[in-house]
Design a protein around this motif. Structure first.
Motif, short mmCIF file in Angstrom:
data_model
loop_
_atom_site.label_atom_id
_atom_site.label_comp_id
_atom_site.label_asym_id
_atom_site.label_seq_id
_atom_site.Cartn_x
_atom_site.Cartn_y
_atom_site.Cartn_z
N ASN A 117 0.57 0.26 4.96
CA ASN A 117 -0.79 -0.26 4.71
C ASN A 117 -0.84 -1.25 3.54
O ASN A 117 -1.86 -1.87 3.30
N LEU A 118 0.30 -1.38 2.78
CA LEU A 118 0.33 -2.35 1.68
C LEU A 118 1.06 -3.63 2.08
O LEU A 118 1.03 -4.62 1.36
N LYS A 119 1.73 -3.58 3.23
CA LYS A 119 2.48 -4.76 3.68
C LYS A 119 1.53 -5.85 4.19
O LYS A 119 0.34 -5.58 4.41
N GLU A 120 2.07 -7.03 4.36
CA GLU A 120 1.27 -8.15 4.85
C GLU A 120 0.55 -7.75 6.14
O GLU A 120 1.18 -7.21 7.06
N GLY A 121 -0.75 -7.95 6.18
CA GLY A 121 -1.53 -7.56 7.36
C GLY A 121 -2.00 -6.11 7.31
O GLY A 121 -2.81 -5.68 8.14
N GLY A 122 -1.50 -5.33 6.34
CA GLY A 122 -1.89 -3.93 6.20
C GLY A 122 -3.32 -3.81 5.67
O GLY A 122 -3.82 -4.72 5.00
N ALA A 123 -3.93 -2.63 5.95
CA ALA A 123 -5.35 -2.45 5.60
C ALA A 123 -5.60 -2.51 4.10
O ALA A 123 -6.70 -2.86 3.68
N GLN A 124 -4.59 -2.14 3.29
CA GLN A 124 -4.82 -2.15 1.83
C GLN A 124 -3.95 -3.18 1.09
O GLN A 124 -3.59 -2.99 -0.06
N SER A 169 9.26 4.78 -3.41
CA SER A 169 8.35 4.21 -2.42
C SER A 169 7.08 3.76 -3.14
O SER A 169 6.66 4.35 -4.13
N CYS A 170 6.53 2.67 -2.65
CA CYS A 170 5.35 2.07 -3.26
C CYS A 170 4.16 2.40 -2.36
O CYS A 170 4.13 2.01 -1.20
N GLU A 171 3.23 3.17 -2.92
CA GLU A 171 2.14 3.72 -2.09
C GLU A 171 0.79 3.52 -2.77
O GLU A 171 0.73 3.28 -3.97
N VAL A 172 -0.26 3.67 -1.98
CA VAL A 172 -1.61 3.62 -2.53
C VAL A 172 -2.38 4.84 -2.04
O VAL A 172 -2.31 5.20 -0.87
N HIS A 173 -3.04 5.50 -2.99
CA HIS A 173 -3.82 6.70 -2.66
C HIS A 173 -5.03 6.75 -3.59
O HIS A 173 -4.99 6.18 -4.68
N PRO A 174 -6.05 7.49 -3.18
CA PRO A 174 -7.21 7.65 -4.08
C PRO A 174 -6.80 8.41 -5.33
O PRO A 174 -5.86 9.21 -5.30
N LEU A 175 -7.53 8.16 -6.44
CA LEU A 175 -7.24 8.87 -7.69
C LEU A 175 -8.22 10.04 -7.90
O LEU A 175 -7.92 10.97 -8.64
N ASP A 176 -9.36 9.94 -7.30
CA ASP A 176 -10.40 10.99 -7.39
C ASP A 176 -11.13 11.05 -8.73
O ASP A 176 -12.22 11.61 -8.81
N ILE A 177 -10.55 10.51 -9.80
CA ILE A 177 -11.31 10.43 -11.05
C ILE A 177 -11.32 8.99 -11.54
O ILE A 177 -10.44 8.20 -11.20
N GLY A 178 -12.33 8.65 -12.36
CA GLY A 178 -12.40 7.32 -12.95
C GLY A 178 -13.28 6.34 -12.17
O GLY A 178 -13.68 5.32 -12.71
N GLY A 179 -13.55 6.65 -10.92
CA GLY A 179 -14.48 5.85 -10.13
C GLY A 179 -14.02 4.44 -9.81
O GLY A 179 -14.83 3.56 -9.54
N LYS A 180 -12.72 4.19 -9.83
CA LYS A 180 -12.20 2.85 -9.51
C LYS A 180 -11.54 2.86 -8.13
O LYS A 180 -11.45 3.89 -7.47
N GLU A 181 -11.03 1.67 -7.74
CA GLU A 181 -10.36 1.59 -6.44
C GLU A 181 -9.03 2.35 -6.47
O GLU A 181 -8.50 2.62 -7.54
N ASP A 182 -8.50 2.63 -5.30
CA ASP A 182 -7.24 3.39 -5.21
C ASP A 182 -6.11 2.63 -5.92
O ASP A 182 -5.86 1.46 -5.62
N PRO A 183 -5.42 3.28 -6.82
CA PRO A 183 -4.32 2.60 -7.52
C PRO A 183 -2.98 2.67 -6.77
O PRO A 183 -2.66 3.68 -6.16
#
Ligand code: MN
Length: 517
Positions: free
Chosen positions: A242-249, A364-378
């Motif tokens: 989902n982080l690769k070119e064309g991926g949702a994130q 591995s390089c991944e993106v997931h919600p953090l649940d605290i801090g109210g910002k976008e998924d890091p």
């Protein structure tokens, strides 16, 4: 860190005029051979510089003054090849402001039983010569390391090497600049502390900036640069679909790379080698820096989360100390426990920021919600850590002094996979066991944040604690709670007395001013 490798250790050989020119010539040759031998050791990370042998008070005072003012000399090794009457050393040692190691060795290894004579004795007198120096150094209350053994022995060289690493850390501390992005995580106690006292005691300075400074820096960064860094990510890590070119994130990866470039620029422009941030003060930053912080740590920057400037400084210092070593060093947190039937273990991690120098294979390089801090998924790097010996080190402010707390641990390979835990992690077995180690740690007031290292050993940290004159409590395989409490109680009395003495002296000064005024 390359410039640090150019730092030097000076080797000072003590003797006197008593033995005559011929003997002095031989002493000089022998000392040079000792230095050559030490420089050939793989355990000593810096070059040791042989200085002309010292025969008089004037020569000693001069070389100690030079060592203290030379920008490249970060420590001094002394060795009394022969008897060097130590009243000659008092003035010099008083002027010495770099760490001191007293090498108690002898040029000759074994007694040549059948041929030993007075000429031999003239060249192998450190057995009594070094004791004379030790007396004066103790009387001057100089904290120094004493290493005993033949200079060709590996243990001796290893012990010297550990001290050289500590000297590198101590040197780094003197001018280290720590950047805080935002303040502390609200209401947290252990990450607070006296920054002025820290600068007085350690030398490093801590100053605050905020997320808007990083956002401002982004204006100078081009799309091209960000895209180039994304390609680096793609080549160095296994990037999630989902982080690769064309991926949702895909945009998250772009934002993460932009944050890394801006943060790096800001730190470099300000000369900062360590930094903190906090999820509560992110301003207009889209994500909490994850991969950015991880990659900066891998490049040698210190880091402490939630405003933890003490751990940030310490991470940098330990990274400097471990220069040239393969094993990793990272910011760490005691994350969660495994109270097993046979053994209790700790899973160490943080919400994002574990250094990839600890990775056992390509992260591995991944993106997931953090649940605290109210910002976008890091975006973050996820990996396991190789098994092997390590240690956790904490630096705390007790109000009247700083304290280091160290726990020796054994990192283990993961018992089972952790497919749903999206953070880098280490599993470790505390010495002597989790129950005793955690009890001692909590009694000592140790932080939940630490520096974890598999590169350095306890001896390196002991040497660093001596150089900084900071209390060090060690939790290792010998730790037993009653003794540990007794040590803490003894230290408390010692430091209280030191504090009282300073206070009384200050009062006395006031009194004297009053009387003379
Ligand atoms: Mn934390």
């Amino acid at each position: 860190m390359k410039d640090l490798i150019n730092k030097k250790i000076w080797f000072l050989t003590g003797t006197q005029y008593l033995y005559g020119e011929k003997a002095l010539e031989q002493i000089s040759k022998n000392a040079a051979l000792v230095v050559k031998g030490l420089n050939e050791s793989k355990h000593i990370p810096l070059q040791i510089i042989f200085k002309p042998i010292l025969k008089s008070q004037e020569q000693i005072t001069q070389v100690c003054t030079e060592a203290s003012s030379d920008a490249n000399c970060i420590g001094v090794i002394t060795w009394m090849h022969t008897f060097s009457p130590s009243k000659m050393w008092i003035n010099g040692l008083k002027k010495l402001h770099v760490p001191l190691l007293h090498l108690h060795t002898q040029f000759n290894k074994e007694i040549p039983w059948s041929i030993i004579d007075m000429d031999f004795m003239n060249l192998n007198q450190s057995a009594h010569g070094d004791r004379e120096l030790g007396h004066v150094a103790t009387r001057l209350k100089i904290k120094r390391k004493v290493v005993v053994g033949h200079w060709e022995k590996e243990e001796v060289q290893r012990s010297l090497g550990n001290w050289v690493r500590a000297a590198l850390g101590f040197y780094e501390m003197q001018d280290l600049k720590v950047c805080r992005l935002g303040d502390n995580m609200r209401e947290v106690a252990v990450t607070e502390g006296d920054k002025v006292e820290a600068q007085i005691q350690f030398g490093f300075s801590v100053n605050s900036f905020d997320a808007s400074d990083i956002v401002k820096e982004m204006q100078n960064i081009s799309v091209k640069e960000v895209e180039a860094l994304m390609r680096v990510y793609e080549s160095e890590y296994d990037v999630a679909e989902n982080l690769k070119e064309g991926g949702a994130q895909r945009q998250s990866l772009y934002d993460a790379a932009e944050i890394e470039l801006a943060l790096r620029c800001f730190l470099d422009n300000g000369g900062f080698k360590a930094f903190t941030d906090t999820f509560e003060n992110l301003g207009d930053l889209k994500q909490l820096p994850g991969i950015a912080t991880q990659r900066l740590m891998a490049d040698g920057y210190g880091f402490g989360a939630e405003g933890d400037w003490k751990t940030a400084a310490l991470t940098r210092v330990l990274k400097v100390m471990s220069v040239g070593l393969e094993q990793g060093t990272s910011f760490m947190e005691d994350y969660t426990y495994h109270f097993g039937e046979k053994k209790s273990l700790v899973l160490g991690s943080h919400m994002l920021e574990i250094c990839p120098t600890m990775a056992d294979k390509k992260p591995s390089c991944e993106v997931h919600p953090l649940d605290i801090g109210g910002k976008e998924d890091p975006v973050r790097l996820v990996f396991d850590t190789p098994a092997g010996a390590g240690l956790n080190l904490s630096l705390i402010d007790l109000g009247n002094r700083f304290r280091f707390i160290l726990n020796e641990v054994e990192a283990l390979t993961a018992i089972k996979p952790l497919p749903n835990l999206p953070v880098a992690r280490v599993l470790w077995d505390c010495k002597p066991n989790l129950e005793t180690a955690a009890k001692a740690w909590i009694l000592a007031g140790g932080s939940h944040h630490t520096v974890f290292t598999q590169a350095l050993n306890t001896e390196c940290i002991e040497d660093l604690a001596d150089m900084t004159k900071v209390e060090l409590l060690i939790i290792d395989k010998q730790t037993e709670i009653r003794n540990f409490k007794a040590t803490m109680a003894g230290n408390e009395r010692h430091f209280e007395n030191t504090y009282l003495t300073i206070f009384q002296m200050k009062k006395l000064n006031v009194l004297l001013i009053f009387m003379t005024g």
